[in-house]
Design a protein around this motif. Structure first.
Motif, PDB file in Angstrom:
ATOM      1  N   LEU A 188       0.854  -1.182   0.000  1.00 55.65           N
ATOM      2  CA  LEU A 188       0.000   0.000   0.000  1.00 55.65           C
ATOM      3  C   LEU A 188       0.892   1.236   0.000  1.00 55.65           C
ATOM      4  O   LEU A 188       1.791   1.364   0.831  1.00 55.65           O
ATOM      5  CB  LEU A 188      -0.899   0.005   1.241  1.00 55.65           C
ATOM      6  CG  LEU A 188      -1.778  -1.226   1.448  1.00 55.65           C
ATOM      7  CD1 LEU A 188      -2.614  -1.068   2.719  1.00 55.65           C
ATOM      8  CD2 LEU A 188      -2.679  -1.469   0.239  1.00 55.65           C
TER       9      LEU A 188
ATOM     10  N   SER B 279     -10.361  -4.810   2.039  1.00 59.79           N
ATOM     11  CA  SER B 279     -10.744  -5.109   0.663  1.00 59.79           C
ATOM     12  C   SER B 279      -9.703  -5.999  -0.013  1.00 59.79           C
ATOM     13  O   SER B 279     -10.045  -6.938  -0.742  1.00 59.79           O
ATOM     14  CB  SER B 279     -10.923  -3.819  -0.140  1.00 59.79           C
ATOM     15  OG  SER B 279     -12.000  -3.053   0.362  1.00 59.79           O
TER      16      SER B 279
ATOM     17  N   ILE C 241      -1.116  -0.679  -4.458  1.00 58.82           N
ATOM     18  CA  ILE C 241      -2.169   0.321  -4.546  1.00 58.82           C
ATOM     19  C   ILE C 241      -1.567   1.654  -4.118  1.00 58.82           C
ATOM     20  O   ILE C 241      -0.999   1.763  -3.022  1.00 58.82           O
ATOM     21  CB  ILE C 241      -3.370  -0.022  -3.649  1.00 58.82           C
ATOM     22  CG1 ILE C 241      -3.982  -1.360  -4.057  1.00 58.82           C
ATOM     23  CG2 ILE C 241      -4.418   1.084  -3.712  1.00 58.82           C
ATOM     24  CD1 ILE C 241      -5.101  -1.824  -3.144  1.00 58.82           C
TER      25      ILE C 241
ATOM     26  N   ASP D 133     -10.111   0.117   5.699  1.00 56.40           N
ATOM     27  CA  ASP D 133     -11.067  -0.375   4.703  1.00 56.40           C
ATOM     28  C   ASP D 133     -10.343  -0.929   3.482  1.00 56.40           C
ATOM     29  O   ASP D 133     -10.735  -1.950   2.910  1.00 56.40           O
ATOM     30  CB  ASP D 133     -12.015   0.753   4.284  1.00 56.40           C
ATOM     31  CG  ASP D 133     -13.048   1.091   5.345  1.00 56.40           C
ATOM     32  OD1 ASP D 133     -13.299   0.245   6.221  1.00 56.40           O
ATOM     33  OD2 ASP D 133     -13.596   2.207   5.299  1.00 56.40           O
ATOM     34  N   LEU D 134      -9.276  -0.248   3.074  1.00 55.71           N
ATOM     35  CA  LEU D 134      -8.513  -0.694   1.913  1.00 55.71           C
ATOM     36  C   LEU D 134      -7.845  -2.037   2.179  1.00 55.71           C
ATOM     37  O   LEU D 134      -7.892  -2.953   1.343  1.00 55.71           O
ATOM     38  CB  LEU D 134      -7.461   0.366   1.558  1.00 55.71           C
ATOM     39  CG  LEU D 134      -6.609   0.099   0.320  1.00 55.71           C
ATOM     40  CD1 LEU D 134      -7.477  -0.010  -0.925  1.00 55.71           C
ATOM     41  CD2 LEU D 134      -5.577   1.226   0.156  1.00 55.71           C
TER      42      LEU D 134
ATOM     43  N   ASP E 136      -9.604   4.874   6.444  1.00 58.72           N
ATOM     44  CA  ASP E 136      -9.537   4.641   5.000  1.00 58.72           C
ATOM     45  C   ASP E 136      -8.558   3.509   4.682  1.00 58.72           C
ATOM     46  O   ASP E 136      -8.829   2.647   3.843  1.00 58.72           O
ATOM     47  CB  ASP E 136      -9.089   5.914   4.265  1.00 58.72           C
ATOM     48  CG  ASP E 136     -10.031   7.078   4.473  1.00 58.72           C
ATOM     49  OD1 ASP E 136     -11.253   6.849   4.535  1.00 58.72           O
ATOM     50  OD2 ASP E 136      -9.544   8.221   4.566  1.00 58.72           O
TER      51      ASP E 136
ATOM     52  N   LEU F 279      -2.345   5.688  -3.446  1.00 60.05           N
ATOM     53  CA  LEU F 279      -3.430   6.632  -3.184  1.00 60.05           C
ATOM     54  C   LEU F 279      -2.869   7.862  -2.489  1.00 60.05           C
ATOM     55  O   LEU F 279      -1.786   7.816  -1.896  1.00 60.05           O
ATOM     56  CB  LEU F 279      -4.519   5.992  -2.333  1.00 60.05           C
ATOM     57  CG  LEU F 279      -4.153   5.514  -0.932  1.00 60.05           C
ATOM     58  CD1 LEU F 279      -5.411   5.440  -0.046  1.00 60.05           C
ATOM     59  CD2 LEU F 279      -3.474   4.141  -0.945  1.00 60.05           C
TER      60      LEU F 279
END
Length: 223
Positions: free
Chosen positions: A164, A200, A213, A196-197, A193, A215
């Motif tokens: 991440l 998922s 990912i 939650d990521l 946030d 972000l």
């Protein structure tokens, strides 16, 4: 992340040097009807990490998801402001510590036929980010590559890995950034946030590896 995974029905093992703090979180999760237990852990102590991994695996018969989240930074972030002791500590925790945790978890996941590793890297682990600093950026680039190597080598064992790469997340680490205005924290990525990521990613089809990912907060105009 611990609270969010517990809400989703996972049994959560919390590990950190600050045992009292994670014990309180575990108690809150259990009081809310979840399953959680605190395990003392120092990622820089390889034998301690291996012992803790065995205890955690024995607690609920395995480890299906690893959230590899330990990290340090320092106010001394530039080449013209080196503090070698602090830079060494960042490398030890952010790289060596991550290696220790990964290596201790791999045998557990291999024996179970798979698992998911989720590593909290950083925007600075994907792009050069002067505000994050030299040692932190270098360590997070290394962590991102460690994650990629797991997908290359451990997919045959059903193990998937995701790095991440968030921009600014409103955590105490961000608040220690030199010159950061705490009033801006509400505009940053929130810990919820990231939780939650991570959830998922953990719930993704086991035949799919999400390699990374990236972000970042929306760059809104400020008055």
């Amino acid at each position: 992340m611990a609270r969010r995974f517990a809400q989703a029905g996972y049994a959560v093992a919390l590990s950190a040097r600050g045992h009292d703090q994670i014990a309180k979180i575990a108690a809150q999760i259990n009081a809310d009807g979840g399953q959680a237990k605190a395990f003392a852990l120092d990622v820089n102590d390889r034998e301690f990490v291996e012992e803790s991994a065995r205890k955690i695996a024995g607690w609920r018969n395995g480890i299906s998801v690893l959230c590899n989240n330990a990290g340090l930074n320092t106010p001394h972030r530039r080449w013209d402001d080196i503090d070698f002791a602090e830079w060494d500590a960042i490398i030890d925790t952010n790289i060596k510590g991550a290696i220790n945790v990964i290596a201790a978890t791999l045998p557990v996941m291999r024996a179970a036929g798979g698992g998911v590793m989720i590593h909290t890297s950083s925007w600075a682990g994907r792009f050069n980010a002067p505000a994050a600093g030299v040692p932190y950026g270098a360590s997070k680039h290394a962590l991102s590559d460690l994650s990629a190597s797991l997908n290359a080598e451990e997919g045959k064992n059903g193990i998937r890995s995701t790095a991440l790469h968030p921009g600014e997340v409103a955590t105490p680490l961000l608040l220690k950034r030199p010159g950061f205005d705490p009033a801006l924290a509400a505009m940053m990525i929130q810990p919820e946030d990231m939780a939650d990521l991570a959830l998922s990613v953990a719930r993704m089809n086991p035949n799919i590896a999400i390699h990374e990912i990236t972000l970042a907060p929306v760059r809104r105009a400020t008055n």
